[in-house]
Design a protein around this motif. Structure first.
Motif, PDB file in Angstrom:
ATOM      1  N   GLY A   1     -21.253  -8.851  13.529  1.00 11.88           N
ATOM      2  CA  GLY A   1     -22.760  -9.071  14.058  1.00 11.88           C
ATOM      3  C   GLY A   1     -22.881  -9.811  15.000  1.00 11.88           C
ATOM      4  O   GLY A   1     -23.726  -9.542  16.001  1.00 11.88           O
ATOM      5  N   ILE A   2     -22.278 -11.191  15.229  1.00 16.66           N
ATOM      6  CA  ILE A   2     -22.526 -12.020  16.190  1.00 16.66           C
ATOM      7  C   ILE A   2     -22.024 -11.469  17.483  1.00 16.66           C
ATOM      8  O   ILE A   2     -22.561 -11.606  18.652  1.00 16.66           O
ATOM      9  N   VAL A   3     -20.753 -10.697  17.487  1.00 19.60           N
ATOM     10  CA  VAL A   3     -20.028 -10.201  18.428  1.00 19.60           C
ATOM     11  C   VAL A   3     -21.134  -9.235  19.252  1.00 19.60           C
ATOM     12  O   VAL A   3     -21.226  -9.233  20.410  1.00 19.60           O
ATOM     13  N   ILE A   4     -21.597  -8.076  18.350  1.00 19.48           N
ATOM     14  CA  ILE A   4     -22.359  -7.209  18.900  1.00 19.48           C
ATOM     15  C   ILE A   4     -23.589  -7.652  19.413  1.00 19.48           C
ATOM     16  O   ILE A   4     -24.129  -7.324  20.501  1.00 19.48           O
ATOM     17  N   ASP A   5     -24.153  -8.920  18.995  1.00 16.79           N
ATOM     18  CA  ASP A   5     -25.668  -9.419  19.599  1.00 16.79           C
ATOM     19  C   ASP A   5     -25.112  -9.866  20.913  1.00 16.79           C
ATOM     20  O   ASP A   5     -25.934  -9.910  21.729  1.00 16.79           O
TER      21      ASP A   5
ATOM     22  N   PHE B   1     -36.283  -1.072  26.260  1.00 16.97           N
ATOM     23  CA  PHE B   1     -35.481   0.024  25.434  1.00 16.97           C
ATOM     24  C   PHE B   1     -34.212  -0.736  24.944  1.00 16.97           C
ATOM     25  O   PHE B   1     -33.767  -0.434  23.994  1.00 16.97           O
ATOM     26  N   VAL B   2     -33.766  -1.725  25.926  1.00 17.95           N
ATOM     27  CA  VAL B   2     -32.494  -2.322  25.535  1.00 17.95           C
ATOM     28  C   VAL B   2     -32.908  -3.152  24.088  1.00 17.95           C
ATOM     29  O   VAL B   2     -31.886  -3.461  23.298  1.00 17.95           O
ATOM     30  N   THR B   3     -34.144  -3.810  24.185  1.00 19.76           N
ATOM     31  CA  THR B   3     -34.537  -4.634  23.227  1.00 19.76           C
ATOM     32  C   THR B   3     -34.653  -3.731  21.789  1.00 19.76           C
ATOM     33  O   THR B   3     -34.319  -4.195  20.707  1.00 19.76           O
ATOM     34  N   GLY B   4     -35.036  -2.452  22.067  1.00 21.88           N
ATOM     35  CA  GLY B   4     -35.077  -1.438  20.838  1.00 21.88           C
ATOM     36  C   GLY B   4     -33.830  -1.164  20.361  1.00 21.88           C
ATOM     37  O   GLY B   4     -33.474  -1.179  19.144  1.00 21.88           O
ATOM     38  N   LEU B   5     -32.703  -1.046  21.280  1.00 23.09           N
ATOM     39  CA  LEU B   5     -31.572  -0.585  20.929  1.00 23.09           C
ATOM     40  C   LEU B   5     -30.768  -1.845  19.971  1.00 23.09           C
ATOM     41  O   LEU B   5     -30.203  -1.620  19.087  1.00 23.09           O
TER      42      LEU B   5
ATOM     43  N   SER C   1     -26.934  -9.145  24.312  1.00 23.81           N
ATOM     44  CA  SER C   1     -27.709 -10.226  25.251  1.00 23.81           C
ATOM     45  C   SER C   1     -26.922 -10.184  26.597  1.00 23.81           C
ATOM     46  O   SER C   1     -27.729 -10.564  27.599  1.00 23.81           O
ATOM     47  N   ALA C   2     -25.538  -9.833  26.686  1.00 23.88           N
ATOM     48  CA  ALA C   2     -24.829  -9.724  28.033  1.00 23.88           C
ATOM     49  C   ALA C   2     -25.735  -8.777  28.900  1.00 23.88           C
ATOM     50  O   ALA C   2     -25.781  -8.718  30.045  1.00 23.88           O
ATOM     51  N   ALA C   3     -25.819  -7.659  28.115  1.00 19.39           N
ATOM     52  CA  ALA C   3     -26.406  -6.307  28.843  1.00 19.39           C
ATOM     53  C   ALA C   3     -27.714  -6.574  29.305  1.00 19.39           C
ATOM     54  O   ALA C   3     -28.132  -6.366  30.351  1.00 19.39           O
ATOM     55  N   ASP C   4     -28.610  -7.450  28.437  1.00 15.45           N
ATOM     56  CA  ASP C   4     -29.774  -7.891  28.876  1.00 15.45           C
ATOM     57  C   ASP C   4     -30.056  -8.691  29.982  1.00 15.45           C
ATOM     58  O   ASP C   4     -30.826  -8.583  30.793  1.00 15.45           O
ATOM     59  N   ARG C   5     -29.236  -9.861  30.087  1.00 19.72           N
ATOM     60  CA  ARG C   5     -29.084 -10.527  30.918  1.00 19.72           C
ATOM     61  C   ARG C   5     -28.502  -9.735  32.576  1.00 19.72           C
ATOM     62  O   ARG C   5     -29.223  -9.953  33.458  1.00 19.72           O
ATOM     63  N   ALA C   6     -27.601  -9.070  32.398  1.00 22.71           N
ATOM     64  CA  ALA C   6     -27.191  -8.224  33.546  1.00 22.71           C
ATOM     65  C   ALA C   6     -28.483  -7.511  34.009  1.00 22.71           C
ATOM     66  O   ALA C   6     -28.483  -7.309  35.279  1.00 22.71           O
TER      67      ALA C   6
END
Length: 294
Positions: free
Chosen positions: A271-275, A214-218, A279-284
């Motif tokens: 765009g880079i900052v949001i990415d 779901f995070v990947t989809g977001l 990525s930080a949320a995915d790692r956490a």
């Protein structure tokens, strides 16, 4: 005859205890994480190196004389213009308008995508009927929706939000559907044994299990939303609303290439900052599940 287990205090027991202690120490060493400063630098220097390489390549193209500088200005012209833009209050007002549209549109897309994905993923008839349609909507260019959006809502905020939702919601729905599909059946059976049904089953079992996909989809949905918003601001120009897209279009009409590229850099930077945040949320998330020891 069965072999008796080693008694405490015997040489065999002492060897086994030392081996276990060694394995525990090795595991703890692997779990130890570097300091915050080192982790920040490790994740920052590749980005800085990529930026330096991109700027160097840009300068080389300008020095080659491929295009005149009034069409393709170099960093020496663009970055001072970027500094002037950042010092203007009107620029920050336009940036605030763009980000407000992005947040509202993305929030609406999340609501629509979660509802659509939750229903389609659990109802087989709807999966067969609408599964391919959702993927088709995801692959449809957002620019193709704007003639219909302008016809329905005229040149208004609603037209822009309409296209943002249509651009982002299918990716979010597909991410949730993929996460539900990869939920282990044994978890579903365990949840039903524990009495989880309906919304409780989604809240306490299916959604947590499908969270990585779901995070990947977001993340993908945000990319589509951001692209849709930029296209919308270039096409749907609302009077007295100077957003980033409007500044970009005005710079093109006035053949102000330094300002145009400066605005493009700001759009790229956001765009880079949001990415990086995604990525930080995915790692956490992976670290909380023991999938990322770093």
């Amino acid at each position: 005859m069965e072999r008796e287990p080693a008694k405490p205090g015997t040489p065999a027991t002492n060897v086994l205890e030392r081996q276990i202690a060694g394995l525990d120490a090795l595991e703890m060493a692997n779990r130890s994480r570097p300091g915050l400063l080192r982790r920040t630098w490790a994740s920052t220097w590749p980005v800085l190196a990529a930026v330096a390489i991109a700027i160097g390549a840009w300068e080389l193209v300008v020095l080659s004389g491929w295009k005149p500088t009034y069409v393709l200005p170099g960093p020496a012209q663009v970055f001072p213009q970027l500094g002037r833009d950042l010092s203007e209050s009107s620029f920050w007002a336009g940036l605030g308008l763009t980000m407000r549209r992005a947040i509202i549109g993305f929030a609406l897309a999340i609501i629509a995508g979660v509802l659509l994905g939750a229903v389609v993923s659990r109802v087989r008839f709807l999966r067969v009927a609408f599964g391919s349609l959702i993927t088709g909507l995801q692959t449809m260019p957002s620019i193709a929706w704007f003639p219909l959006a302008i016809l329905l809502f005229q040149l208004s905020e609603s037209a822009i939000l309409f296209v943002i939702v249509l651009g982002a919601a299918p990716s979010i729905a597909n991410g949730l559907i993929a996460g539900v599909d990869y939920t282990p059946p044994i978890l579903l059976r365990a949840g039903k044994i524990l009495g989880l049904r309906g919304l409780a089953l989604y809240r306490h079992l299916i959604l947590p299990a499908s969270l990585p996909a779901f995070v990947t989809g977001l993340k993908q949905g945000w990319a589509f939303a951001w692209r849709s918003l930029m296209a919308g601001e270039l096409l749907v120009i609302i009077g007295h609303h100077t957003s980033l897209g409007v500044r970009l279009e005005y710079a093109r009409e006035n053949i102000d290439a330094p300002d145009m590229i400066a605005v493009m850099i700001v759009i790229l930077f956001i765009g880079i900052v949001i990415d990086r945040l995604f990525s930080a949320a995915d790692r956490a998330l992976r670290r909380s599940r023991g999938l990322d020891p770093s």
